[in-house]
Scaffold this motif. Structure first.
Motif, PDB file in Angstrom:
ATOM      1  N   PRO A 160       0.807  -1.154   0.042  1.00 25.39           N
ATOM      2  CA  PRO A 160       0.157  -0.014   0.194  1.00 25.39           C
ATOM      3  C   PRO A 160       0.711   1.361   0.132  1.00 25.39           C
ATOM      4  O   PRO A 160       0.413   2.306  -0.085  1.00 25.39           O
ATOM      5  CB  PRO A 160      -0.848  -0.107   1.335  1.00 25.39           C
ATOM      6  N   ARG A 161       2.119   1.119   0.058  1.00 25.72           N
ATOM      7  CA  ARG A 161       2.881   2.291   0.280  1.00 25.72           C
ATOM      8  C   ARG A 161       3.340   2.582  -1.033  1.00 25.72           C
ATOM      9  O   ARG A 161       3.271   3.941  -1.511  1.00 25.72           O
ATOM     10  CB  ARG A 161       4.299   2.204   1.004  1.00 25.72           C
ATOM     11  N   PHE A 162       3.922   1.951  -2.153  1.00 30.56           N
ATOM     12  CA  PHE A 162       4.173   2.391  -3.464  1.00 30.56           C
ATOM     13  C   PHE A 162       4.089   1.110  -4.021  1.00 30.56           C
ATOM     14  O   PHE A 162       4.771  -0.002  -3.907  1.00 30.56           O
ATOM     15  CB  PHE A 162       5.587   2.849  -3.285  1.00 30.56           C
ATOM     16  N   ALA A 163       3.324   0.924  -5.042  1.00 29.99           N
ATOM     17  CA  ALA A 163       2.972  -0.230  -6.083  1.00 29.99           C
ATOM     18  C   ALA A 163       4.387  -0.948  -6.472  1.00 29.99           C
ATOM     19  O   ALA A 163       4.328  -2.084  -6.605  1.00 29.99           O
ATOM     20  CB  ALA A 163       2.106  -0.330  -7.043  1.00 29.99           C
ATOM     21  N   ALA A 164       5.331  -0.122  -6.830  1.00 36.21           N
ATOM     22  CA  ALA A 164       6.480  -0.913  -7.274  1.00 36.21           C
ATOM     23  C   ALA A 164       7.335  -1.459  -6.321  1.00 36.21           C
ATOM     24  O   ALA A 164       8.157  -2.356  -6.852  1.00 36.21           O
ATOM     25  CB  ALA A 164       7.564   0.524  -7.723  1.00 36.21           C
ATOM     26  N   LEU A 165       6.728  -1.563  -5.242  1.00 36.67           N
ATOM     27  CA  LEU A 165       7.622  -2.519  -4.016  1.00 36.67           C
ATOM     28  C   LEU A 165       7.395  -3.969  -4.404  1.00 36.67           C
ATOM     29  O   LEU A 165       7.829  -4.798  -3.856  1.00 36.67           O
ATOM     30  CB  LEU A 165       7.310  -2.008  -2.652  1.00 36.67           C
ATOM     31  N   GLY A 166       5.982  -3.999  -4.857  1.00 40.11           N
ATOM     32  CA  GLY A 166       5.670  -5.513  -4.928  1.00 40.11           C
ATOM     33  C   GLY A 166       4.666  -6.012  -4.054  1.00 40.11           C
ATOM     34  O   GLY A 166       3.683  -5.087  -3.927  1.00 40.11           O
ATOM     35  N   ASP A 167       4.288  -7.041  -3.722  1.00 45.31           N
ATOM     36  CA  ASP A 167       3.261  -7.448  -2.863  1.00 45.31           C
ATOM     37  C   ASP A 167       3.682  -7.999  -1.601  1.00 45.31           C
ATOM     38  O   ASP A 167       4.803  -8.210  -1.322  1.00 45.31           O
ATOM     39  CB  ASP A 167       2.474  -8.604  -3.850  1.00 45.31           C
TER      40      ASP A 167
END
Length: 374
Positions: A160-167
Motif C-alpha cells: 500500500p505504500r508504493f506499488a512498485a515495491l511489489g506484493d
C-alpha cells in the motif's frame, strides 16, 4: 507501475500472477513482527492512536474476500514517528500490525497501555505467522538465483505504500514454508527486499525512522499513504495537520547515489524506481547498511552542500544504504508540503554539489512515488 489514487490508500488484492514467465522472488521478512488486535471496537481503538483511517479500512475488509491493508504510523504526543507499520484487516474486529521487530516490544506496550478496560485481545502472534514480500522481477540482480515461482496465494496484496515495491502478505508459518518450498521459512535473503526498497526510496524501520525523532511529513509518510488528513483526532495529529497545511516542510527523504553513477544516462521516468543494477554500480556510501556490515557513525553519515561560489554547509544525513544507493534526509531550500512541490522546484539551488563528510560526491534524485500522487 503507478500507485492507485483512492480516498484511503488501501492495498489492492492481487489475484494469480498475470505474467508467469517473469519470476518474482519471495522473501520471508525475518526482521518483522506480527501483532494482533481483536475484539469488539478493535478498529475504533486503533483509530485514536495511529495516522491511518482504521475504521474505513476495517469497513472495507467486510466487503471483500481478501484482506484489506494500509500503511500507518504511530506517533508520540510531540508528533514524531514512534514506528511505521502495515495494517491488515481480516474483518471489522480483527486487525494485524506488521512492524519492525526492533520496535515491536515498545509498540506492544503502547497498545496495552492505551487499551485500558476495553475487551480487546492484544498479542504477538509472530511464532505462528510470517511477513512475506513478493518482489517484482526488476528487484533481482542480474545473475542471481534468488527468484522463486510467483505465488497466486489469495492473501497477497499490492504494497500500500508504493506499488512498485511489489506484493505483501501475512501468512501462517506453515503456509510460508510451503510456498518457499524449503521448510525453513526463508527464501531470498531479506537484504534483497531492502535493496529494492531503497531503489524505491521508501523509508522503513528504526534505521530511517528513529523513535520520537522524525516528523511524519519529513519522512515522506504523507506521500506514501500513511496519513489520513480527513479522520478524527489521534495522538500527534495536531502538529501533523498544522505542518501540512500551515507550516513549511523543509526536510524530506531523497534518493542519493554515488556521483559515479550517471543518472541522466539511465533514461528513467521520474516515477520509476532506480534500477537494481545501480546498487552495485559504484563506490559504497556511508550509512546504515541493509546489506550487512558495520554502521557508519553519525559524523560519517553527515551530508554537506557546496553552493556554487559559496561555502560548504551541513545539509542532511544518510540513513539506510545499500552499497551505492541510499536515503538522505535533506534540508531543502524551499517548502515541500505537497507532491507537486517535487515537480515544481529543486531542493537545492542550481549548481549546488552534495558530498559526504569524507568528500564523496553524491547525486540526488526525488523519490519516484512523489510523481504518482496528487
Amino acid at each position: 507501475l503507478k500507485a492507485t489514487l483512492v480516498a484511503l490508500p488501501l492495498a489492492h488484492h492481487r489475484g494469480p500472477c498475470q505474467n508467469p514467465h517473469r519470476p518474482m522472488p519471495l522473501v520471508a521478512l525475518a526482521d518483522r513482527t506480527i501483532l494482533r488486535i481483536a475484539g469488539g471496537g478493535a478498529a475504533r481503538f486503533l483509530q485514536g492512536i495511529c495516522t491511518q483511517d482504521v475504521v474505513q479500512l476495517a469497513a472495507a475488509s467486510a466487503t471483500r474476500a481478501a484482506p484489506a491493508a494500509a500503511a500507518a504510523a504511530f506517533l508520540s504526543p510531540r508528533g514524531r514517528v514512534l514506528c511505521d507499520a502495515l495494517l491488515v484487516a481480516r474483518g471489522e474486529d480483527d486487525l494485524l500490525v506488521d512492524c519492525h521487530s526492533a520496535v515491536a516490544r515498545s509498540l506492544l506496550r503502547l497498545l496495552v497501555r492505551h487499551r485500558l478496560r476495553e475487551p480487546l485481545t492484544i498479542e504477538d502472534i509472530s511464532a505462528g505467522h510470517r511477513s512475506v514480500a513478493q518482489l517484482p522481477a526488476e528487484a533481482v540482480p542480474t545473475g542471481s538465483d534468488a527468484a522463486a515461482s510467483a505465488s497466486d496465494d489469495a492473501a497477497f496484496f499490492t504494497d500500500p505504500r508504493f506499488a512498485a515495491l511489489g506484493d505483501r502478505a501475512i501468512l501462517t508459518a506453515d503456509r510460508t514454508d510451503e510456498l518457499l518450498g524449503n521448510g525453513t521459512g526463508k527464501a531470498a535473503d531479506v537484504s534483497l527486499y531492502h535493496a529494492w526498497r531503497l531503489c524505491c526510496a521508501v523509508p522503513e524501520g528504526p534505521g530511517d525512522l528513529p523513535a520520537d525523532v522524525v516528523l511524519p511529513l519529513h519522512a515522506n509518510l504523507d506521500l506514501l499513504g500513511f496519513v489520513s488528513f480527513s479522520k478524527g483526532c489521534y495522538t500527534g495529529q495536531e502538529l501533523t495537520a498544522r505542518t501540512k497545511h500551515r507550516g513549511a516542510v523543509r526536510r524530506r527523504f531523497f534518493s542519493v547515489v554515488s556521483a559515479d553513477v550517471a543518472l541522466d544516462s539511465l533514461g528513467l521516468e521520474a516515477s520509476q524506481p532506480l534500477p537494481r543494477a545501480v546498487v552495485d554500480a559504484a563506490a559504497p556510501l556511508p550509512g546504515l547498511s541493509v546489506l550487512g556490515g558495520a554502521a557508519s557513525t553519525e559524523e560519517e553519515r553527515a551530508v554537506r552542500a557546496l553552493p556554487e561560489g559559496g561555502e560548504s554547509r551541513p545539509s542532511g544525513a544518510l540513513h539506510s544504504v545499500a552499497h551505492s544507493v541510499g536515503l538522505c534526509l535533506l534540508r531543502c531550500e524551499g517548502a515541500f508540503n505537497h507532491a507537486a512541490s517535487f515537480r515544481e522546484q529543486a531542493p537545492l539551488p542550481e549548481g549546488t554539489r552534495l558530498e559526504t563528510s569524507t568528500g564523496q560526491a553524491l547525486a540526488l534524485r526525488a523519490p519516484p512515488y512523489a510523481f504518482t500522487v496528487e
